[in-house]
Write a protein that holds these residues in place. Structure first.
Motif, PDB file in Angstrom:
ATOM      1  N   LYS A  72       7.694  58.743  40.853  1.00 30.49           N
ATOM      2  CA  LYS A  72       7.740  57.405  41.457  1.00 30.49           C
ATOM      3  C   LYS A  72       7.017  57.334  42.801  1.00 30.49           C
ATOM      4  O   LYS A  72       6.769  56.245  43.321  1.00 30.49           O
TER       5      LYS A  72
ATOM      6  N   SER B 194       0.102  53.327  43.847  1.00 30.31           N
ATOM      7  CA  SER B 194       0.080  52.181  42.940  1.00 30.31           C
ATOM      8  C   SER B 194      -1.255  52.115  42.219  1.00 30.31           C
ATOM      9  O   SER B 194      -2.231  52.772  42.618  1.00 30.31           O
ATOM     10  N   SER B 195      -1.321  51.308  41.175  1.00 28.83           N
ATOM     11  CA  SER B 195      -2.576  51.162  40.427  1.00 28.83           C
ATOM     12  C   SER B 195      -3.721  50.670  41.306  1.00 28.83           C
ATOM     13  O   SER B 195      -4.831  51.226  41.250  1.00 28.83           O
TER      14      SER B 195
ATOM     15  N   LYS C 184      -1.766  45.740  49.190  1.00 26.64           N
ATOM     16  CA  LYS C 184      -0.488  45.053  49.378  1.00 26.64           C
ATOM     17  C   LYS C 184      -0.475  43.669  48.725  1.00 26.64           C
ATOM     18  O   LYS C 184       0.482  43.331  48.017  1.00 26.64           O
TER      19      LYS C 184
ATOM     20  N   LYS D 298      -0.275  44.189  44.952  1.00 27.31           N
ATOM     21  CA  LYS D 298       1.069  44.649  44.548  1.00 27.31           C
ATOM     22  C   LYS D 298       2.057  43.482  44.557  1.00 27.31           C
ATOM     23  O   LYS D 298       2.937  43.390  43.698  1.00 27.31           O
TER      24      LYS D 298
ATOM     25  N   LYS E  46       4.157  48.410  38.307  1.00 27.94           N
ATOM     26  CA  LYS E  46       3.383  49.527  38.866  1.00 27.94           C
ATOM     27  C   LYS E  46       2.398  50.048  37.870  1.00 27.94           C
ATOM     28  O   LYS E  46       1.581  50.855  38.139  1.00 27.94           O
TER      29      LYS E  46
END
Length: 493
Positions: free
Chosen positions: A358, A362-363, A483, A486, A493
């Protein structure tokens, strides 16, 4: 004969996987063998002189044709997915695609000049579009949603893809460049034939009968509408060609430009539909906006990555010292670097993402880093030209290094993009959203078809630097958008 394979929980006859995976593994392996074998020597066939067995195109035109060829291959995958879902079913669609591919390679194996080339391109573009997306879809169909072997099954399948891509440039390149181009293309045709034979017999035994039927079959009225729309599209395309001819503008350069416009316009139309459709919820619309940013980055990446068969192929032939201690490296052999590094990097990245869990980026962050690596792969190519000049032949390790870097970018973008596409797809457009990932490649190569014509030994430093800067700037912009993206992804995610 039973047309339905064993239960997925019981059938473990292929390395612990369903036996149907073996059939699809070798189908895609031989298809990639044929495609990447042909691609490894095609640019040389186009620009070699007629006396050397080639067509005598100038090098910028040959590079442009290679790029638009790749673009049309991925653009046609949209048609392949549609025909599978609505008309033929995946098993029949794949078989028809394989036949078209085989005849495309047969056309190239005949010394019939440019006409055979363009017939081959048409057949292989259509055939690959029918085959490639539907083979992957059938792999997923071998497993239930609860089957924990799914990821390992896809890993084995991807290994088959890269195995075919790795071996093909060596064998087809050796035959095509040392003896005769048409013999090389014949070997590609034989490879696809072998894939078809084992697919036909293996499919009857080990693939489910559900793959014989479309998942969303057309109603009689739908078929009529499709015929009308298809006819209108073909007539409109023909009228454009006629108008170009009347204006004296119908030539290969302008035809490639027309195809580039179509390849770029297609995803624009798709995104417009997704963003304006009443079937898309407000949350899903945010997802689509997030995906648009990733799509643009992916298109830039693919424009660089896919130039290995055009720009870097020219560099390999014209400016690389391919004689090392008496051992001769054929220019086509560099095309094996792409799958070779993928095979090396895949377990490393799989372990890395598992270890981070985790905590992994992020992608959008992975895309941003990938874009920087893509830019660095081209920035590296500035060094040998700046140090030794465009007329010198440099060490092959410059090309090896460039491919090593860009394949890191591919590991950060390609599998991540495929995964995030499924997560961000609006419920009403899930199948069509999967086509968008192929369209990113198509759009990137369509742009490349125009940009690559600027590449010449005289302006190499400017070309490599310019493309590298675009990728790096795109990567920095992507970092700034991590950001906001996201937030638009709303927890996905």
């Amino acid at each position: 004969m039973n047309n339905k394979p064993e239960s997925t929980s019981e059938d473990r006859s292929f390395f612990g996987q369903p036996r149907g995976l073996q059939t699809l593994f070798f189908t895609e392996m031989w298809e990639r063998f044929s495609y990447y074998g042909m691609r490894a020597i095609l640019i040389y066939y186009m620009y070699y002189s007629v006396a050397k067995g080639g067509l005598g195109f100038d090098q910028p035109t040959a590079a442009s044709v290679m790029s638009i060829y790749g673009s049309m291959v991925y653009l046609s995958s949209v048609l392949g997915g549609y025909l599978s879902d609505r008309v033929w079913g995946s098993r029949k669609t794949v078989f028809i695609g394989g036949i078209l591919i085989m005849f495309g390679h047969i056309a190239l194996s005949i010394p019939a000049g440019p006409m055979a080339l363009f017939i081959s391109i048409l057949l292989i573009c259509l055939g690959t579009g029918l085959l490639k997306p539907n083979v992957s879809e059938m792999v997923g169909g071998l497993y239930s949603k609860e089957d924990t072997r799914r990821d390992s099954g896809f890993t084995i399948f991807v290994f088959g893809i890269n195995l075919g891509s790795l071996v093909a440039p060596i064998l087809v390149g050796w035959l095509g460049l040392n003896y005769n181009f048409h013999l090389g293309f014949s070997l590609a045709a034989i490879g696809m034939f072998l894939g078809l034979v084992q697919y036909w017999f293996g499919g009857k035994k080990y693939l489910s009968k559900e793959s014989l039927y479309p998942t969303d079959p057309m109603e009689p009225g739908d078929l009529k509408k499709l015929g009308v729309r298809g006819t209108i599209g073909l007539v409109a395309f023909a009228l454009i060609l006629i108008l170009m001819s009347l204006l004296g503008k119908f030539n290969l350069t302008n035809f490639i430009l027309l195809l580039s416009i179509i390849a770029i316009a297609t995803p624009v139309v798709y995104f417009t539909i997704f963003l304006t459709s009443k079937k898309v919820t407000p949350v899903e619309r945010k997802h689509v906006w997030a995906y648009l940013g990733l799509f643009i980055a992916a298109a830039i990446f693919w424009a660089i990555e896919e130039s290995g068969s055009s720009v870097l192929a020219l560099f390999a032939a014209n400016q690389t010292n391919n004689n090392l201690g008496g051992f001769k490296i054929l220019p086509s052999w560099y095309q094996m670097l792409n799958p070779a590094f993928i095979l090396i990097y895949t377990p490393i990245f799989a372990i890395l993402w598992t270890k981070w869990g985790k905590k992994q980026p992020s992608s959008p962050a992975k895309f941003a880093v990938g874009m920087l690596f893509a830019g660095l792969s081209y920035l590296l190519m500035v060094a040998p030209v700046a140090m030794f000049g465009s007329s010198a032949r440099v060490s092959p390790f410059w090309l090896v290094g460039s491919w090593a870097i860009v394949e890191i970018a591919e590991m950060l973008i390609s599998p991540i993009g495929l995964s995030v596409t499924t997560k961000l797809a609006p419920r009403a457009f899930q199948s069509q959203m999967m086509s968008m990932w192929f369209l990113a490649d198509a759009a990137g190569q369509a742009v490349n078809a125009q940009v690559v014509k600027l590449y010449t030994p005289a302006n190499e430093i400017g070309y490599f630097t310019g493309v590298a800067v675009v990728a790096i700037v795109a990567g920095l912009i992507m970092f700034a958008l991590v950001k906001p993206l996201k937030k638009l992804m709303a927890g996905i995610k």
